[in-house]
Motif scaffolding. Structure first.
Motif, PDB file in Angstrom:
ATOM      1  N   MET A  58       0.846  -1.175   0.000  1.00  0.00           N
ATOM      2  CA  MET A  58       0.000   0.000   0.000  1.00  0.00           C
ATOM      3  C   MET A  58       0.888   1.232   0.000  1.00  0.00           C
ATOM      4  SD  MET A  58      -2.837   1.020   2.753  1.00  0.00           S
ATOM      5  CE  MET A  58      -4.406   1.177   2.008  1.00  0.00           C
ATOM      6  N   VAL A  59       0.542   2.200  -0.810  1.00  0.00           N
ATOM      7  CA  VAL A  59       1.323   3.417  -0.924  1.00  0.00           C
ATOM      8  C   VAL A  59       0.685   4.489  -0.050  1.00  0.00           C
ATOM      9  CG1 VAL A  59       2.165   5.149  -2.512  1.00  0.00           C
ATOM     10  CG2 VAL A  59       1.954   2.800  -3.266  1.00  0.00           C
ATOM     11  N   HIS A  60       1.495   5.085   0.823  1.00  0.00           N
ATOM     12  CA  HIS A  60       1.012   6.166   1.667  1.00  0.00           C
ATOM     13  C   HIS A  60       1.540   7.482   1.129  1.00  0.00           C
ATOM     14  CE1 HIS A  60      -0.507   3.433   4.688  1.00  0.00           C
ATOM     15  NE2 HIS A  60       0.611   2.736   4.554  1.00  0.00           N
ATOM     16  N   GLY A  61       0.727   8.502   1.175  1.00  0.00           N
ATOM     17  CA  GLY A  61       1.160   9.811   0.706  1.00  0.00           C
ATOM     18  C   GLY A  61       0.113  10.451  -0.160  1.00  0.00           C
ATOM     19  N   GLY A  62       0.456  11.581  -0.750  1.00  0.00           N
ATOM     20  CA  GLY A  62      -0.467  12.331  -1.581  1.00  0.00           C
ATOM     21  C   GLY A  62      -0.639  11.723  -2.947  1.00  0.00           C
ATOM     22  N   GLY A  63      -1.495  12.349  -3.744  1.00  0.00           N
ATOM     23  CA  GLY A  63      -1.779  11.871  -5.088  1.00  0.00           C
ATOM     24  C   GLY A  63      -0.568  11.905  -6.000  1.00  0.00           C
ATOM     25  N   LYS A  64       0.239  12.949  -5.896  1.00  0.00           N
ATOM     26  CA  LYS A  64       1.425  13.058  -6.749  1.00  0.00           C
ATOM     27  C   LYS A  64       2.411  11.925  -6.474  1.00  0.00           C
ATOM     28  CE  LYS A  64       0.564  16.777  -9.051  1.00  0.00           C
ATOM     29  NZ  LYS A  64       0.420  16.752 -10.485  1.00  0.00           N
ATOM     30  N   LEU A  65       2.587  11.576  -5.206  1.00  0.00           N
ATOM     31  CA  LEU A  65       3.496  10.487  -4.856  1.00  0.00           C
ATOM     32  C   LEU A  65       3.010   9.171  -5.465  1.00  0.00           C
ATOM     33  CD1 LEU A  65       5.963   9.469  -3.308  1.00  0.00           C
ATOM     34  CD2 LEU A  65       4.461   9.115  -1.342  1.00  0.00           C
ATOM     35  N   ARG A  66       1.719   8.927  -5.370  1.00  0.00           N
ATOM     36  CA  ARG A  66       1.159   7.703  -5.948  1.00  0.00           C
ATOM     37  C   ARG A  66       1.328   7.676  -7.466  1.00  0.00           C
ATOM     38  NH1 ARG A  66      -4.220   8.329  -3.281  1.00  0.00           N
ATOM     39  NH2 ARG A  66      -3.482   8.640  -1.186  1.00  0.00           N
ATOM     40  N   GLU A  67       1.150   8.820  -8.101  1.00  0.00           N
ATOM     41  CA  GLU A  67       1.324   8.887  -9.550  1.00  0.00           C
ATOM     42  C   GLU A  67       2.765   8.560  -9.945  1.00  0.00           C
ATOM     43  OE1 GLU A  67       0.091  12.640 -11.099  1.00  0.00           O
ATOM     44  OE2 GLU A  67      -1.958  12.410 -10.362  1.00  0.00           O
ATOM     45  N   LYS A  68       3.719   9.120  -9.224  1.00  0.00           N
ATOM     46  CA  LYS A  68       5.131   8.894  -9.540  1.00  0.00           C
ATOM     47  C   LYS A  68       5.525   7.437  -9.299  1.00  0.00           C
ATOM     48  CE  LYS A  68       6.657  13.605  -9.015  1.00  0.00           C
ATOM     49  NZ  LYS A  68       6.446  13.907 -10.407  1.00  0.00           N
ATOM     50  N   ILE A  69       5.023   6.856  -8.221  1.00  0.00           N
ATOM     51  CA  ILE A  69       5.317   5.445  -7.943  1.00  0.00           C
ATOM     52  C   ILE A  69       4.660   4.554  -9.004  1.00  0.00           C
ATOM     53  CG2 ILE A  69       4.902   3.552  -6.323  1.00  0.00           C
ATOM     54  CD1 ILE A  69       5.386   5.585  -4.077  1.00  0.00           C
ATOM     55  N   GLY A  70       3.459   4.894  -9.406  1.00  0.00           N
ATOM     56  CA  GLY A  70       2.788   4.143 -10.471  1.00  0.00           C
ATOM     57  C   GLY A  70       3.541   4.232 -11.785  1.00  0.00           C
ATOM     58  N   ASP A  71       4.048   5.433 -12.115  1.00  0.00           N
ATOM     59  CA  ASP A  71       4.856   5.593 -13.328  1.00  0.00           C
ATOM     60  C   ASP A  71       6.130   4.767 -13.247  1.00  0.00           C
ATOM     61  OD1 ASP A  71       3.061   7.293 -14.520  1.00  0.00           O
ATOM     62  OD2 ASP A  71       4.142   9.126 -13.986  1.00  0.00           O
ATOM     63  N   LEU A  72       6.767   4.765 -12.092  1.00  0.00           N
ATOM     64  CA  LEU A  72       7.998   3.989 -11.909  1.00  0.00           C
ATOM     65  C   LEU A  72       7.738   2.497 -12.091  1.00  0.00           C
ATOM     66  CD1 LEU A  72      11.004   3.836 -11.052  1.00  0.00           C
ATOM     67  CD2 LEU A  72      10.175   3.598  -8.714  1.00  0.00           C
ATOM     68  N   ILE A  73       6.686   2.001 -11.486  1.00  0.00           N
ATOM     69  CA  ILE A  73       6.355   0.578 -11.595  1.00  0.00           C
ATOM     70  C   ILE A  73       6.032   0.218 -13.044  1.00  0.00           C
ATOM     71  CG2 ILE A  73       4.622  -1.168 -10.971  1.00  0.00           C
ATOM     72  CD1 ILE A  73       4.526   0.218  -8.193  1.00  0.00           C
ATOM     73  N   THR A  74       5.265   1.069 -13.721  1.00  0.00           N
ATOM     74  CA  THR A  74       4.917   0.818 -15.116  1.00  0.00           C
ATOM     75  C   THR A  74       6.153   0.795 -15.998  1.00  0.00           C
ATOM     76  OG1 THR A  74       2.783   1.900 -14.779  1.00  0.00           O
ATOM     77  CG2 THR A  74       3.514   1.613 -17.054  1.00  0.00           C
TER      78      THR A  74
END
Length: 84
Positions: free
Chosen positions: A1-17
């Protein structure tokens, strides 16, 4: 589970992709001959494809979703950002 704001989740999602695309594409790229004395490795080509592919895949999915449902995800994201 990713904790943090929307921007953090977007960046982590981009990294994983990008990482997934890189590891899925790299084995399929052939070893190219040297071009003007420069050896281009398959890993370098896979990195470029992964970096460009992450955003391209998200845009293609958004387009497909809009065509199937009529709902524009990009508009929903922009609407949510302006409300916050």
């Amino acid at each position: 589970m990713v904790h943090g704001g929307g921007k953090l989740r977007e960046k982590i999602g981009d990294l994983i992709t990008c990482l997934l695309i890189f590891y899925l594409v790299r084995p399929w790229i052939p070893i190219l001959p040297a071009i003007a004395g420069v050896k281009i490795r398959p890993g370098a080509i896979a990195i470029v494809i992964a970096l460009l592919g992450g955003h391209s895949v998200s845009n293609l999915l958004a387009y497909y979703f809009r065509k199937r449902t009529g709902i524009d995800i990009k508009d929903l994201e922009n609407k949510n950002k302006t409300e916050q």
